[in-house]
Design a protein around this motif. Structure first.
Motif, PDB file in Angstrom:
ATOM      1  N   UNK A 115      -5.498  10.358  -1.483  1.00 17.48           N
ATOM      2  CA  UNK A 115      -5.980   9.192  -2.235  1.00 17.48           C
ATOM      3  C   UNK A 115      -5.116   7.972  -1.933  1.00 17.48           C
ATOM      4  N   UNK A 116      -3.801   8.145  -1.953  1.00 15.00           N
ATOM      5  CA  UNK A 116      -2.894   7.025  -1.690  1.00 15.00           C
ATOM      6  C   UNK A 116      -3.106   6.480  -0.283  1.00 15.00           C
ATOM      7  N   UNK A 117      -3.168   7.370   0.699  1.00 16.65           N
ATOM      8  CA  UNK A 117      -3.340   6.935   2.087  1.00 16.65           C
ATOM      9  C   UNK A 117      -4.664   6.210   2.278  1.00 16.65           C
ATOM     10  N   UNK A 118      -5.730   6.772   1.732  1.00 17.14           N
ATOM     11  CA  UNK A 118      -7.051   6.164   1.893  1.00 17.14           C
ATOM     12  C   UNK A 118      -7.121   4.818   1.186  1.00 17.14           C
ATOM     13  N   UNK A 119      -6.470   4.717   0.027  1.00 16.56           N
ATOM     14  CA  UNK A 119      -6.464   3.445  -0.710  1.00 16.56           C
ATOM     15  C   UNK A 119      -5.758   2.359   0.090  1.00 16.56           C
ATOM     16  N   UNK A 120      -4.566   2.681   0.612  1.00 13.46           N
ATOM     17  CA  UNK A 120      -3.834   1.692   1.408  1.00 13.46           C
ATOM     18  C   UNK A 120      -4.596   1.347   2.683  1.00 13.46           C
ATOM     19  N   UNK A 121      -5.184   2.358   3.308  1.00 14.47           N
ATOM     20  CA  UNK A 121      -5.932   2.109   4.543  1.00 14.47           C
ATOM     21  C   UNK A 121      -7.167   1.253   4.278  1.00 14.47           C
ATOM     22  N   UNK A 122      -7.830   1.470   3.138  1.00 18.89           N
ATOM     23  CA  UNK A 122      -8.970   0.622   2.799  1.00 18.89           C
ATOM     24  C   UNK A 122      -8.519  -0.822   2.606  1.00 18.89           C
ATOM     25  N   UNK A 123      -7.415  -1.031   1.910  1.00 16.10           N
ATOM     26  CA  UNK A 123      -6.907  -2.379   1.709  1.00 16.10           C
ATOM     27  C   UNK A 123      -6.506  -3.029   3.031  1.00 16.10           C
ATOM     28  N   UNK A 124      -6.078  -2.208   3.993  1.00 13.96           N
ATOM     29  CA  UNK A 124      -5.684  -2.716   5.308  1.00 13.96           C
ATOM     30  C   UNK A 124      -6.878  -2.933   6.226  1.00 13.96           C
ATOM     31  N   UNK A 125      -8.070  -2.522   5.795  1.00 12.66           N
ATOM     32  CA  UNK A 125      -9.257  -2.694   6.620  1.00 12.66           C
ATOM     33  C   UNK A 125      -9.392  -1.691   7.738  1.00 12.66           C
ATOM     34  N   UNK A 126      -8.810  -0.508   7.572  1.00 16.07           N
ATOM     35  CA  UNK A 126      -8.895   0.521   8.607  1.00 16.07           C
ATOM     36  C   UNK A 126     -10.303   1.114   8.614  1.00 16.07           C
ATOM     37  N   UNK A 127     -10.973   1.169   9.755  1.00 12.33           N
ATOM     38  CA  UNK A 127     -12.321   1.748   9.804  1.00 12.33           C
ATOM     39  C   UNK A 127     -12.351   3.173   9.274  1.00 12.33           C
TER      40      UNK A 127
END
Length: 399
Positions: A115-127
């Motif tokens: 959850x933490x990784x996906x949340x940060x990656x979403x905020x970073x705009x990672x596809x």
């Protein structure tokens, strides 16, 4: 040399820690466990918690650098493709080097980091990160969140048929951080509200125990103070009180206060009490021991890099929140201790464990698999107390 803890020193250390962490990327995808010299131990396969933490680290690096770091996308692909159970859902705790399941247990701790990784990656705009986060939150909501208890269950078997009879505060602590970041990433206040409910329960237990935090419980949330008395140096479930977790909770409580529209007053009181108790019990010289007994006497005297990372992060956070009344007096000593004892000037990054004589040890952490604690500690002093670090960095990109 820059003064330890100064912005220039922290920037140099951040570059060193990230450069070392990049060695963990595997050509076929995912991140392997790094040994003390920075060599990937391919024979150990891939562990979910390491892959999720590295994905978070490189998502944070993306926002710091202003462009999606290829290793953030590398991590999202690994979480999406290698660990997922296609039959029952959720993520396996470990897979082999050729991506066959190696451990079927499904733990709250590991899923919180997804959850933490996906949340940060979403905020970073990672596809692909937004879809990963939706799935991770659905799994966490369905299987780990216990509405009646206001906390999370610990672990399940592969088919989600049998829950482990143990309940743990460590996994709930990382769930608080994950939920706060998920709330920042999605705009959904439900996750923030759940973080508060977890903190209410944990703080009540700590308050009743002289602010020495009980971490181990049975399935009915009855405290088990003697749990793992025969394994006091366990990396995830050690016997006794863990001062480093008291410090980590202190930091999270202040962050939660800043995230809430109408925060309860006890959050800062509890953050201060947990911090004071952890420092009073755990301090030996210029560092902090791993565990103490319930009278505050050290049990496992090894020193861990993650404890020192949380010490400086908590001290800085609390000092800013209390205008220097708590935490400020400890910062310089601890930053210098990190420089003097933990920074590995030969191989890079930070030594993960030292013995009582401050020599490199490996009783509990023989390797260097983790960049998450150090990256947070090195960046948090330049961020506001709320929102989360990931949201703060994303907002700077947007401005």
């Amino acid at each position: 040399m820059p003064v330890p803890g100064s912005r220039r020193w922290r920037e140099q250390q951040l570059d060193s820690v990230l450069r070392f962490a990049r060695r963990s990327a595997l050509p076929d995808g995912g991140f392997g466990r790094l040994d003390a010299a920075g060599e990937v131990q391919t024979e150990r396969g891939l562990e979910l918690w390491i892959n999720a933490r590295m994905t978070y680290v490189f998502a944070i690096a993306s926002m710091r650098e202003g462009a999606v770091d290829p290793l953030a996308q590398h991590g999202v692909r690994a979480l999406r493709d290698f660990f997922v159970d296609p039959e029952h859902g959720g993520w396996f705790a470990a897979v082999t080097a050729d991506h066959r399941r190696a451990e079927t247990r499904k733990g709250c701790y590991e899923h919180a980091f997804v959850v933490l990784a996906a949340s940060a990656a979403r905020l970073a705009g990672v596809p692909g990160a937004a879809e990963l986060l939706d799935k991770a939150l659905d799994v966490h909501d369905r299987w780990f969140w216990d509405e009646q208890a206001g906390r999370c269950r610990e672990a399940w078997d592969a088919g989600w048929t049998t829950a482990e009879a143990y309940r743990g505060v460590n996994s709930n602590m990382h769930t608080v951080e994950a939920y706060l970041t998920a709330s920042d990433a999605t705009g959904d206040p439900r996750w923030r509200d759940r973080a508060l409910r977890i903190c209410e329960q944990v703080v009540a237990g700590a308050r009743a125990n002289g602010w020495r935090l009980p971490e181990h419980f049975d399935a009915e949330w009855r405290v088990l103070l003697d749990y793992n008395a025969g394994a006091p140096a366990d990396p995830f479930r050690p016997y006794g009180a863990t001062p480093g977790h008291g410090l980590e909770w202190s930091r999270l409580l202040v962050g939660l206060e800043g995230a809430l529209d109408d925060p309860p007053r006890w959050l800062v009181e509890a953050a201060t009490a947990l911090y004071v108790r952890a420092v009073r019990d755990g301090s030996v010289g210029d560092t902090i021991v791993y565990t103490t007994d319930w009278e505050g006497e050290p049990v496992t005297r090894e020193r861990f890099h993650w404890v020192m990372a949380e010490a400086v992060a908590a001290a800085d956070t609390l000092a800013r929140r209390t205008d220097g009344a708590a935490g400020a007096a400890d910062l310089d000593r601890w930053w210098r201790a990190i420089e003097n004892h933990f920074v590995d000037h030969r191989h890079g990054s930070w030594h993960h464990e030292l013995d009582d004589a401050m020599r490199v040890s490996g009783r509990t952490w023989p390797d260097k698999p983790d960049a998450y604690h150090a990256v947070n500690a090195l960046l948090l002093p330049d961020a506001p107390l709320a929102p989360t670090l990931a949201r703060t960095l994303a907002a700077r990109l947007e401005s």
